[in-house]
Design a protein around this motif. Structure first.
Motif, PDB file in Angstrom:
ATOM      1  N   ARG A  87       0.689  -1.164  -0.099  1.00 25.04           N
ATOM      2  CA  ARG A  87       0.146   0.071  -0.181  1.00 25.04           C
ATOM      3  C   ARG A  87       0.922   1.229  -0.070  1.00 25.04           C
ATOM      4  N   GLY A  88       2.221   0.996   0.072  1.00 28.01           N
ATOM      5  CA  GLY A  88       3.094   2.290   0.118  1.00 28.01           C
ATOM      6  C   GLY A  88       3.224   2.813   1.560  1.00 28.01           C
ATOM      7  N   MET A  89       2.971   2.047   2.875  1.00 29.99           N
ATOM      8  CA  MET A  89       3.102   2.559   3.823  1.00 29.99           C
ATOM      9  C   MET A  89       4.153   1.790   4.649  1.00 29.99           C
ATOM     10  N   ILE A  90       4.704   2.437   5.535  1.00 28.30           N
ATOM     11  CA  ILE A  90       5.872   1.969   6.323  1.00 28.30           C
ATOM     12  C   ILE A  90       5.321   2.063   7.807  1.00 28.30           C
ATOM     13  N   PRO A  91       5.350   0.590   8.598  1.00 30.89           N
ATOM     14  CA  PRO A  91       4.903   0.927   9.774  1.00 30.89           C
ATOM     15  C   PRO A  91       5.721   1.644  10.799  1.00 30.89           C
TER      16      PRO A  91
ATOM     17  N   VAL B 179       4.385   7.357   5.044  1.00 33.77           N
ATOM     18  CA  VAL B 179       4.317   7.221   3.410  1.00 33.77           C
ATOM     19  C   VAL B 179       5.521   8.135   2.891  1.00 33.77           C
ATOM     20  N   TRP B 180       5.957   7.772   1.824  1.00 29.85           N
ATOM     21  CA  TRP B 180       6.969   8.583   1.269  1.00 29.85           C
ATOM     22  C   TRP B 180       6.291   9.923   0.754  1.00 29.85           C
ATOM     23  N   GLY B 181       7.084  10.962   0.932  1.00 36.82           N
ATOM     24  CA  GLY B 181       6.554  12.273   0.525  1.00 36.82           C
ATOM     25  C   GLY B 181       6.864  12.592  -0.704  1.00 36.82           C
TER      26      GLY B 181
ATOM     27  N   ARG C  43      12.692   5.201  -2.626  1.00 32.68           N
ATOM     28  CA  ARG C  43      11.268   4.746  -2.435  1.00 32.68           C
ATOM     29  C   ARG C  43      11.461   3.299  -2.260  1.00 32.68           C
ATOM     30  N   THR C  44      11.756   2.583  -1.506  1.00 36.20           N
ATOM     31  CA  THR C  44      12.103   1.274  -1.270  1.00 36.20           C
ATOM     32  C   THR C  44      10.818   0.357  -0.899  1.00 36.20           C
ATOM     33  N   GLU C  45      10.670  -0.863  -1.238  1.00 38.80           N
ATOM     34  CA  GLU C  45       9.524  -1.785  -0.627  1.00 38.80           C
ATOM     35  C   GLU C  45      10.223  -2.746   0.105  1.00 38.80           C
ATOM     36  N   MET C  46       9.428  -3.211   1.002  1.00 36.27           N
ATOM     37  CA  MET C  46       9.471  -4.161   1.919  1.00 36.27           C
ATOM     38  C   MET C  46       9.771  -5.656   1.123  1.00 36.27           C
ATOM     39  N   SER C  47      10.659  -6.253   2.023  1.00 41.89           N
ATOM     40  CA  SER C  47      11.007  -7.726   1.214  1.00 41.89           C
ATOM     41  C   SER C  47       9.761  -8.514   1.553  1.00 41.89           C
ATOM     42  N   ALA C  48       9.728  -9.781   0.763  1.00 44.37           N
ATOM     43  CA  ALA C  48       8.687 -10.701   1.013  1.00 44.37           C
ATOM     44  C   ALA C  48       8.512 -10.979   2.298  1.00 44.37           C
TER      45      ALA C  48
END
Length: 121
Positions: free
Chosen positions: A48-52, A94-96, A104-109
């Motif tokens: 979703r583009g969100m970082i906890p 979220v990334w600004g 803008r990295t994504e989480m690993s699986a």
């Protein structure tokens, strides 16, 4: 008797108390912001583009031994610079708009699907 010793209230000779100040690597907002951005990139955003925010906070406050004031200064510096934004729930960042696409990295699986990584599908 040397000048470095004094006489205590009970008549004993002792050194005066000394304060040991530890260097705070994240005392400047720019330094705290740089570290927080580094942590956010390491965690990455979910689908979703969100970082906890919990993982973000825990890393900075617990592992890096920063304090809440340093965290707040760094976070506010990133928000003011447009690098991150707070989600309305307060549980995610979220990334600004000013965050470079390369950052803008994504989480690993494994982080996105922890149950699957444990064989608990």
């Amino acid at each position: 008797m040397t000048a470095e010793f004094g006489i205590g209230s009970n008549g004993s000779m002792s050194k005066p108390p000394q304060k040991y100040v530890q260097a705070r690597p994240y005392a400047k907002p720019e330094a705290a912001a740089a570290r927080l951005l580094e942590i956010a990139k390491a965690i990455g955003a979910d689908r979703r583009g969100m970082i906890p925010i919990g993982a973000w906070n825990a890393t900075f406050l617990n592992r890096d031994k920063a304090n809440v004031a340093e965290y707040t200064l760094g976070r506010d510096h990133l928000i003011a610079g447009g690098f991150i934004e707070m989600d309305g729930s307060g549980g995610y960042i979220v990334w600004g708009p000013n965050c470079a696409p390369a950052d803008r990295t994504e989480m690993s699986a494994e982080l996105q699907f922890p149950a699957a990584s444990l064989g608990l599908r």
